[in-house]
Design an enzyme around this catalytic site. Structure first.
Site, PDB file in Angstrom:
ATOM      1  N   HIS A 263       0.860  -1.203   0.000  1.00 18.57           N
ATOM      2  CA  HIS A 263       0.000   0.000   0.000  1.00 18.57           C
ATOM      3  C   HIS A 263       0.887   1.241   0.000  1.00 18.57           C
ATOM      4  CE1 HIS A 263      -3.407   2.521   0.630  1.00 18.57           C
ATOM      5  NE2 HIS A 263      -3.700   2.243   1.895  1.00 18.57           N
ATOM      6  N   HIS A 303      -2.629  -1.851  -9.805  1.00 18.83           N
ATOM      7  CA  HIS A 303      -3.578  -1.202  -8.883  1.00 18.83           C
ATOM      8  C   HIS A 303      -4.881  -1.991  -8.890  1.00 18.83           C
ATOM      9  CE1 HIS A 303      -5.957   1.925  -6.950  1.00 18.83           C
ATOM     10  NE2 HIS A 303      -4.797   2.457  -6.584  1.00 18.83           N
ATOM     11  N   ASP A 359       2.752   5.591  -6.701  1.00 14.72           N
ATOM     12  CA  ASP A 359       4.021   5.432  -5.979  1.00 14.72           C
ATOM     13  C   ASP A 359       5.227   5.320  -6.889  1.00 14.72           C
ATOM     14  OD1 ASP A 359       1.918   3.640  -3.978  1.00 14.72           O
ATOM     15  OD2 ASP A 359       3.111   5.287  -3.182  1.00 14.72           O
TER      16      ASP A 359
HETATM   17  C1  SDX Z   1      -1.457   2.293  -3.361  1.00 17.73           C
HETATM   18  O1  SDX Z   1      -6.203   1.153  -3.177  1.00 17.73           O
HETATM   19  C2  SDX Z   1      -5.657   2.289  -3.412  1.00 17.73           C
HETATM   20  O2  SDX Z   1      -6.296   3.192  -3.921  1.00 17.73           O
HETATM   21  C3  SDX Z   1      -4.204   2.384  -3.018  1.00 17.73           C
HETATM   22  C4  SDX Z   1      -3.522   3.685  -3.387  1.00 17.73           C
HETATM   23  C5  SDX Z   1      -4.088   4.833  -2.603  1.00 17.73           C
HETATM   24  O3  SDX Z   1      -3.999   5.968  -3.084  1.00 17.73           O
HETATM   25  O4  SDX Z   1      -4.514   4.599  -1.439  1.00 17.73           O
HETATM   26  O5  SDX Z   1      -3.666   3.946  -4.760  1.00 17.73           O
HETATM   27  C6  SDX Z   1      -2.041   3.620  -3.039  1.00 17.73           C
HETATM   28  O6  SDX Z   1      -1.454   1.423  -2.520  1.00 17.73           O
HETATM   29  C7  SDX Z   1      -0.930   2.074  -4.746  1.00 17.73           C
HETATM   30  C8  SDX Z   1      -0.417   0.595  -4.941  1.00 17.73           C
HETATM   31  C9  SDX Z   1       1.003   0.554  -4.379  1.00 17.73           C
HETATM   32  N1  SDX Z   1       1.513  -0.856  -4.356  1.00 17.73           N
HETATM   33  C10 SDX Z   1       2.408  -1.275  -5.221  1.00 17.73           C
HETATM   34  O7  SDX Z   1       2.864  -0.611  -6.159  1.00 17.73           O
HETATM   35  C11 SDX Z   1       2.915  -2.691  -4.939  1.00 17.73           C
HETATM   36  C12 SDX Z   1       3.005  -3.481  -6.246  1.00 17.73           C
HETATM   37  N2  SDX Z   1       1.653  -3.694  -6.763  1.00 17.73           N
HETATM   38  C13 SDX Z   1       0.950  -4.853  -6.337  1.00 17.73           C
HETATM   39  O8  SDX Z   1       1.375  -5.652  -5.350  1.00 17.73           O
HETATM   40  C14 SDX Z   1      -0.483  -4.961  -6.777  1.00 17.73           C
HETATM   41  O9  SDX Z   1      -0.579  -4.473  -8.048  1.00 17.73           O
HETATM   42  C15 SDX Z   1      -1.519  -4.285  -5.891  1.00 17.73           C
HETATM   43  C16 SDX Z   1      -1.388  -4.737  -4.466  1.00 17.73           C
HETATM   44  C17 SDX Z   1      -1.366  -2.801  -5.961  1.00 17.73           C
HETATM   45  C18 SDX Z   1      -2.886  -4.665  -6.429  1.00 17.73           C
HETATM   46  O10 SDX Z   1      -3.030  -6.015  -6.229  1.00 17.73           O
HETATM   47  P1  SDX Z   1      -4.358  -6.779  -6.708  1.00 17.73           P
HETATM   48  O11 SDX Z   1      -5.388  -5.847  -7.228  1.00 17.73           O
HETATM   49  O12 SDX Z   1      -4.745  -7.696  -5.605  1.00 17.73           O
HETATM   50  O13 SDX Z   1      -3.850  -7.531  -7.976  1.00 17.73           O
HETATM   51  P2  SDX Z   1      -3.407  -9.022  -7.972  1.00 17.73           P
HETATM   52  O14 SDX Z   1      -2.419  -9.234  -6.876  1.00 17.73           O
HETATM   53  O15 SDX Z   1      -4.634  -9.861  -8.001  1.00 17.73           O
HETATM   54  O16 SDX Z   1      -2.621  -9.133  -9.382  1.00 17.73           O
HETATM   55  C19 SDX Z   1      -3.294  -9.471 -10.569  1.00 17.73           C
HETATM   56  C20 SDX Z   1      -2.208 -10.088 -11.432  1.00 17.73           C
HETATM   57  C21 SDX Z   1      -1.436 -11.208 -10.747  1.00 17.73           C
HETATM   58  O17 SDX Z   1      -0.922 -12.039 -11.773  1.00 17.73           O
HETATM   59  P3  SDX Z   1      -1.593 -13.523 -11.973  1.00 17.73           P
HETATM   60  O18 SDX Z   1      -1.619 -14.180 -10.615  1.00 17.73           O
HETATM   61  O19 SDX Z   1      -2.998 -13.198 -12.484  1.00 17.73           O
HETATM   62  O20 SDX Z   1      -0.727 -14.201 -12.984  1.00 17.73           O
HETATM   63  O21 SDX Z   1      -1.229  -9.090 -11.739  1.00 17.73           O
HETATM   64  C22 SDX Z   1       0.015  -9.481 -11.183  1.00 17.73           C
HETATM   65  C23 SDX Z   1      -0.263 -10.517 -10.116  1.00 17.73           C
HETATM   66  O22 SDX Z   1       0.854 -11.377  -9.954  1.00 17.73           O
HETATM   67  N3  SDX Z   1       0.601  -8.269 -10.596  1.00 17.73           N
HETATM   68  C24 SDX Z   1       1.853  -7.875 -10.756  1.00 17.73           C
HETATM   69  C25 SDX Z   1       1.943  -6.647 -10.083  1.00 17.73           C
HETATM   70  N4  SDX Z   1       0.764  -6.344  -9.515  1.00 17.73           N
HETATM   71  C26 SDX Z   1      -0.068  -7.360  -9.844  1.00 17.73           C
HETATM   72  N5  SDX Z   1       2.895  -8.438 -11.399  1.00 17.73           N
HETATM   73  C27 SDX Z   1       4.058  -7.744 -11.374  1.00 17.73           C
HETATM   74  N6  SDX Z   1       4.230  -6.557 -10.753  1.00 17.73           N
HETATM   75  C28 SDX Z   1       3.188  -5.990 -10.111  1.00 17.73           C
HETATM   76  N7  SDX Z   1       3.365  -4.824  -9.485  1.00 17.73           N
END
Ligand code: SDX
Length: 423
Positions: A263, A303, A359
């Site tokens: 997050h 996201h 981020d």
């Molecule tokens: C913030 O909610 C908000 O609004 C948050 C925020 C705010 O203003 O409050 O916007 C701030 O938290 C932004 C997000 C910051 N986090 C990151 O950058 C960390 C990296 N990103 C992730 O871990 C992920 O994308 C999330 C946590 C942000 C979202 O996760 P989801 O929606 O649960 O997505 P998921 O884990 O189900 O992923 C879907 C697919 C998966 O692949 P498969 O299993 O389908 O093969 O996408 C892949 C994931 O492995 N994936 C990524 C990825 N994020 C998702 N693969 C590589 N790199 C990534 N960053």
């Protein structure tokens, strides 16, 4: 085509039709039909936990609006304090309201000396500033006992002002403690952001003069981070607030959630990732490792809601160049730009609709401005306090029930206790 959903319980043949209102279907209709059969939705991927009039996101179109105002217009024309007022009270303030609001915030920036001397200085020398902030916000609940009277609007508004005003002071206090420098008292004669920069950076000079370009860039970053509807931290605020916890304890819960690397901790994780990549030449191999599942995730990418470019990332990317004009370009920028270019051309990311989020570039700006990496999530928490409080106030006005989801029990069936000698 009716704007409704029909669900049939095949065990009884009974069907219920429920209208789709404001993009959702009220679960109370299912309660009658399904009794003790629950919708299973860990992570709330398909669940609206509340209704809200504060912030609107359109993930497919990459739209973000605060109380109907597009984030692009607010970032260009507004200030963080004006946006905080808008989020909390629902409309842009007129000049008298704004002047009163800014005066109130300005004159509540001080923290009790015990918070600084006895609490903040009691931490271990290498305490993480975000851990200090989470704790200090909770500690404020012990200094403002009236805050428990959450039904009193005047008392609620006073705690809202105190929290927004004191977050920068607590943040700067945590930083100064971390680097062994003396605490700098707030200066009521400068702006919210200039005061924060002064509390962060002032050393022996009589007054620290914040560079106007950096002051404005920080104000824009605070606007962009102020709210984001039902994100993880805001959900924590609403859950704690629904128990009628005081606003300081609820804000501490929200900040604790924001601390997580999935997050708000992602901006710090992005810099660690860019440093680990080390050079533009290493980007393709790093992306390959991520795709193979060997290299973790691309921090600052993806996201839950945005399946398009995060509109905040677009604005931050532009703001970065204004900052670099003053500070010099962050050497990690080229790696970030290459990473974005490679990822956005690769089907692994395209098919999963993974784009840079808020981020991805914010950490580059904070680092260029001289903020230590462990302050990045603290910089996220300062402005998000306005959003958390707006949602806290809204849930109280909605008179929401206490948050208490159900579960699917998959544990052991009933069994008798076994004495130690018989195990
Ligand atoms: C913030 O909610 C908000 O609004 C948050 C925020 C705010 O203003 O409050 O916007 C701030 O938290 C932004 C997000 C910051 N986090 C990151 O950058 C960390 C990296 N990103 C992730 O871990 C992920 O994308 C999330 C946590 C942000 C979202 O996760 P989801 O929606 O649960 O997505 P998921 O884990 O189900 O992923 C879907 C697919 C998966 O692949 P498969 O299993 O389908 O093969 O996408 C892949 C994931 O492995 N994936 C990524 C990825 N994020 C998702 N693969 C590589 N790199 C990534 N960053």
């Amino acid at each position: 085509m009716a704007e409704s959903v029909t669900i049939t319980d095949n065990r009884t043949g009974v069907a219920i039709e429920s209208p789709i209102v404001n993009g959702g279907v009220d679960a109370s209709a299912w309660r009658k039909l399904l009794g003790n059969t629950w919708f299973y939705d860990p992570g709330f991927m398909q669940t609206a936990a509340t209704s809200s009039a504060i912030t609107e996101l359109d993930g497919e179109a990459g739209i973000l609006r605060y109380r109907g105002y597009p984030i692009e217009q607010l970032a260009e024309h507004s200030t963080y304090l004006e946006v905080a007022y808008l989020l909390i009270y629902g409309d842009l303030p007129d000049d008298q309201q704004y002047e009163h609001w800014v005066h109130d915030i300005t004159y509540h920036t001080f923290i009790h000396e015990n918070v600084r001397k006895r609490f903040m200085e009691g931490f271990h020398y290498d305490a993480h500033p975000m851990g200090m902030l989470v704790s200090a916000v909770a500690a404020l609940s012990t200094f403002y006992l009236e805050a428990k009277n959450i039904d009193d609007e005047e008392i609620r508004n006073k705690q809202i002002v105190r929290l927004i005003a004191k977050m920068p002071t607590l943040a700067a206090c945590a930083h100064r403690f971390s680097v062994g420098q003396p605490f700098v008292y707030p200066d009521n004669s400068v702006s919210f952001c200039a005061n924060f920069l002064q509390m962060m950076w002032k050393v022996a000079e009589p007054r620290f003069e914040a560079d106007p370009k950096l002051e404005r860039a920080l104000d824009v970053l605070f606007i962009l981070h102020a709210d984001h509807e039902q994100n993880c931290g805001t959900t924590a605020m609403r859950v704690a607030g629904s128990a009628h916890s005081d606003p300081y304890s609820s804000t501490a819960a929200a900040a604790a959630a924001l601390y997580g690397p999935r997050h708000g901790g992602a901006n710090e994780a992005v810099i660690k990732m860019l440093r680990e990549i080390g050079s533009v030449e290493n980007v393709p191999d790093y992306v390959k490792a991520v795709k193979s599942g060997q290299g973790g995730r691309l921090q600052g990418f993806g996201h839950r809601v945005y399946k398009n470019y995060d509109p905040r990332a677009t604005i931050i990317k532009k703001a970065a160049y204004d900052v670099f004009d003053v500070t010099g370009k962050n050497p990690l920028l080229d790696i970030a730009l290459k990473l974005e270019e490679v990822a956005l051309a690769d089907d692994y990311f395209i098919s999963r609709k993974l784009y840079p989020n808020v981020d991805f570039y914010s950490g580059l700006i904070y680092q260029a401005m001289g903020f230590p990496q462990d302050m990045f999530t603290v910089l996220f928490a300062i402005p998000r306090t306005a959003g958390w409080l707006a949602h806290w106030k809204e849930l109280l006005e909605q008179d929401q029930k206490i948050a208490r989801p159900r579960q699917l029990y998959v544990g052991s069936p009933v069994r008798d206790y076994v004495e130690m000698k018989d195990r």
